[in-house]
Design an enzyme around this catalytic site. Structure first.
Site, mmCIF file in Angstrom:
data_model
loop_
_atom_site.group_PDB
_atom_site.id
_atom_site.type_symbol
_atom_site.label_atom_id
_atom_site.label_comp_id
_atom_site.label_asym_id
_atom_site.label_seq_id
_atom_site.Cartn_x
_atom_site.Cartn_y
_atom_site.Cartn_z
ATOM 1 C CB SER A 1 2.974 60.381 57.715
ATOM 2 O OG SER A 1 2.844 61.617 57.049
ATOM 3 C CE1 TYR B 1 -1.792 61.418 60.272
ATOM 4 C CE2 TYR B 1 -0.168 62.722 59.098
ATOM 5 C CZ TYR B 1 -0.969 61.599 59.181
ATOM 6 O OH TYR B 1 -0.926 60.658 58.175
HETATM 7 N N1 NAD Z 1 -3.563 59.352 52.497
HETATM 8 C C1 NAD Z 1 -2.396 59.926 52.699
HETATM 9 O O1 NAD Z 1 -2.000 60.847 51.963
HETATM 10 C C2 NAD Z 1 -1.515 59.465 53.834
HETATM 11 C C3 NAD Z 1 -0.221 60.008 53.922
HETATM 12 C C4 NAD Z 1 0.618 59.602 54.941
HETATM 13 C C5 NAD Z 1 0.191 58.626 55.837
HETATM 14 N N2 NAD Z 1 -1.055 58.110 55.745
HETATM 15 C C6 NAD Z 1 -1.450 57.104 56.724
HETATM 16 O O2 NAD Z 1 -1.987 55.981 56.086
HETATM 17 C C7 NAD Z 1 -2.899 55.320 56.969
HETATM 18 C C8 NAD Z 1 -4.191 55.042 56.226
HETATM 19 O O3 NAD Z 1 -4.798 56.282 55.876
HETATM 20 P P1 NAD Z 1 -5.754 56.479 54.614
HETATM 21 O O4 NAD Z 1 -5.201 57.623 53.852
HETATM 22 O O5 NAD Z 1 -5.999 55.184 53.958
HETATM 23 O O6 NAD Z 1 -7.065 57.023 55.337
HETATM 24 P P2 NAD Z 1 -8.547 56.428 55.368
HETATM 25 O O7 NAD Z 1 -9.308 57.389 56.193
HETATM 26 O O8 NAD Z 1 -9.020 56.086 54.007
HETATM 27 O O9 NAD Z 1 -8.345 55.051 56.169
HETATM 28 C C9 NAD Z 1 -8.056 54.995 57.529
HETATM 29 C C10 NAD Z 1 -8.816 53.815 58.100
HETATM 30 O O10 NAD Z 1 -8.438 53.656 59.479
HETATM 31 C C11 NAD Z 1 -9.623 53.388 60.207
HETATM 32 N N3 NAD Z 1 -9.454 53.764 61.604
HETATM 33 C C12 NAD Z 1 -9.297 55.004 62.120
HETATM 34 N N4 NAD Z 1 -9.212 54.949 63.452
HETATM 35 C C13 NAD Z 1 -9.324 53.628 63.787
HETATM 36 C C14 NAD Z 1 -9.322 52.930 65.011
HETATM 37 N N5 NAD Z 1 -9.220 53.565 66.188
HETATM 38 N N6 NAD Z 1 -9.437 51.587 64.985
HETATM 39 C C15 NAD Z 1 -9.572 50.936 63.813
HETATM 40 N N7 NAD Z 1 -9.583 51.542 62.620
HETATM 41 C C16 NAD Z 1 -9.474 52.878 62.615
HETATM 42 C C17 NAD Z 1 -10.705 54.217 59.518
HETATM 43 O O11 NAD Z 1 -12.007 53.762 59.853
HETATM 44 C C18 NAD Z 1 -10.339 54.044 58.071
HETATM 45 O O12 NAD Z 1 -10.982 52.941 57.475
HETATM 46 C C19 NAD Z 1 -3.048 56.234 58.185
HETATM 47 O O13 NAD Z 1 -2.241 55.762 59.246
HETATM 48 C C20 NAD Z 1 -2.541 57.558 57.679
HETATM 49 O O14 NAD Z 1 -2.054 58.386 58.704
HETATM 50 C C21 NAD Z 1 -1.930 58.505 54.760
#
Ligand code: NAD
Length: 255
Positions: A145, A160
Site C-alpha cells: 500500500s 496498517y
Molecule cells: N482498497 C484500497 O484502497 C487498498 C489500498 C491499498 C492496499 N489495499 C490492500 O489490498 C488488499 C485487498 O483489500 P480490498 O480493498 O480488496 O479489501 P476487501 O475488504 O474488499 O478484501 C479483503 C479480503 O481479504 C479477506 N481477508 C481478510 N483477512 C483474512 C484472513 N485472515 N484470511 C483470509 N482472508 C482474509 C477478506 O475476507 C476480504 O475478502 C489488502 O491487502 C489491502 O490492504 C487496498
C-alpha cells in the site's frame, strides 16, 4: 507466438479472493487463461465468485482459508496442488485495515491488523515457496500500500502502515533470496480504491475531497486499473524483475 502476458496453462492462488481487489486480480489472471483458486476466510460469496471465474472459461476453486491459521493454510495449499497439480502464481492479497495511533490502539487491535497483512504472507509463502522451489518456477505478488511508504496527516493508520512497510521490505528480501530458484517476488502498492475495506470509512465527501486535492490524478483508482500491474508481475513479462513494489497510486508517492 505467445505474448508476454499470456497465462495459458498457469495456475494461481489469490488470497482474499472474495474481496474487491482480490477478485479483480483473479478476473485479470483468468482473462489471460489462468486457473484460479480463490482463498478467503469469508465464505458468503466465495463460490459465486469462483463460478464467475468458471464462466470466463478457466477452472476455479473456492477454498475457505484464514491466512493467519497455519493448519488452514497448509490444507488449502495441498488442496490447490491436488486439484491443479501445481501453483505457478501466488497473490498474497488478503488484508485488513484499521485506524489507530500507537498511543491509543489496543494490542489485540494491533495484532488483528498486522497478523493477516504480514504473518499471512509468511504462512502462505512458507508452503507455496517449497513447492515453487521444487519446480524452479514461481511468481509471487504481495499486496502492499502507499501506507507502506509514507505516513498520513489525515488518519493515524499505525498498525496498517507498519504492516505494509514490512510487506515492501519482505518483498525485497524474498525477491533477493529466491531469484536463483526461478521465483520472482514483487508487490503492488495501491493508494485509494473503492472496495468493502474503504467504502464506508473513506468514500465520504470530506475525506474524498482531501484525497482528490492531494492526489496528482485528482481521483481514487478504479480496481480494473490494477490489472496491468498484476499481469506484469504474474507473467513472463516480469522475468527479470524481482523485489520491487509498483505503486499504483495516481502519483500519490511521486509528490
Ligand atoms: N482498497 C484500497 O484502497 C487498498 C489500498 C491499498 C492496499 N489495499 C490492500 O489490498 C488488499 C485487498 O483489500 P480490498 O480493498 O480488496 O479489501 P476487501 O475488504 O474488499 O478484501 C479483503 C479480503 O481479504 C479477506 N481477508 C481478510 N483477512 C483474512 C484472513 N485472515 N484470511 C483470509 N482472508 C482474509 C477478506 O475476507 C476480504 O475478502 C489488502 O491487502 C489491502 O490492504 C487496498
Amino acid at each position: 507466438m505467445m505474448h508476454p502476458f499470456d497465462l495459458t496453462g498457469k495456475s494461481a492462488i489469490v488470497t482474499g479472493g472474495s474481496g474487491g481487489i482480490g477478485f479483480e486480480i483473479a478476473r485479470a489472471l483468468a482473462a489471460q487463461g489462468a486457473d484460479v483458486a480463490l482463498l478467503d476466510k469469508r465464505t458468503e460469496c466465495l463460490e459465486a465468485r469462483a463460478e464467475e471465474i468458471r464462466s470466463m472459461g478457466s477452472k476455479a476453486l473456492s477454498v475457505k482459508c484464514d491466512v493467519t491459521d497455519e493448519e488452514e493454510v497448509r490444507a488449502a495449499v495441498n488442496r490447490v496442488i491436488d486439484s491443479f497439480s501445481k501453483i505457478d502464481i501466488l497473490v498474497n492479497n488478503a488484508g485488513v485495515a484499521g485506524a489507530g495511533s500507537v498511543d491509543q490502539v489496543e494490542e489485540s487491535a494491533w495484532d488483528a491488523v498486522v497478523d493477516p497483512n504480514l504473518k499471512g504472507i509468511y504462512l502462505m509463502s512458507k508452503y507455496v515457496v517449497k513447492h515453487m522451489k521444487e519446480r524452479k518456477y514461481g511468481k509471487i505478488i504481495n499486496m502492499a500500500s502507499v501506507c507502506g511508504l509514507v505516513g498520513s496527516k489525515a488518519i493515524p493508520l499505525h498498525a496498517y502502515a507498519a504492516s505494509k512497510g514490512a510487506v515492501v521490505q519482505l518483498t525485497r528480501a524474498m525477491g533477493a533470496s529466491f531469484a536463483q530458484d526461478g521465483i520472482t517476488v514483487n508487490a503492488i502498492g495501491p493508494s485509494l480504491f473503492r472496495t468493502d475495506m474503504t467504502e464506508a470509512a473513506l468514500f465520504k465527501d470530506d475525506f474524498l475531497n482531501l484525497y482528490n486535492e492531494l492526489c496528482p490524478a485528482g481521483r481514487p483508482g478504479n480496481p480494473e486499473e490494477l490489472h496491468g500491474a498484476a499481469l506484469y508481475f504474474a507473467s513472463e513479462a516480469s522475468s527479470y524483475t524481482t523485489g520491487q513494489t509498483l505503486f499504483v497510486d495516481g502519483g500519490w508517492s511521486a509528490v
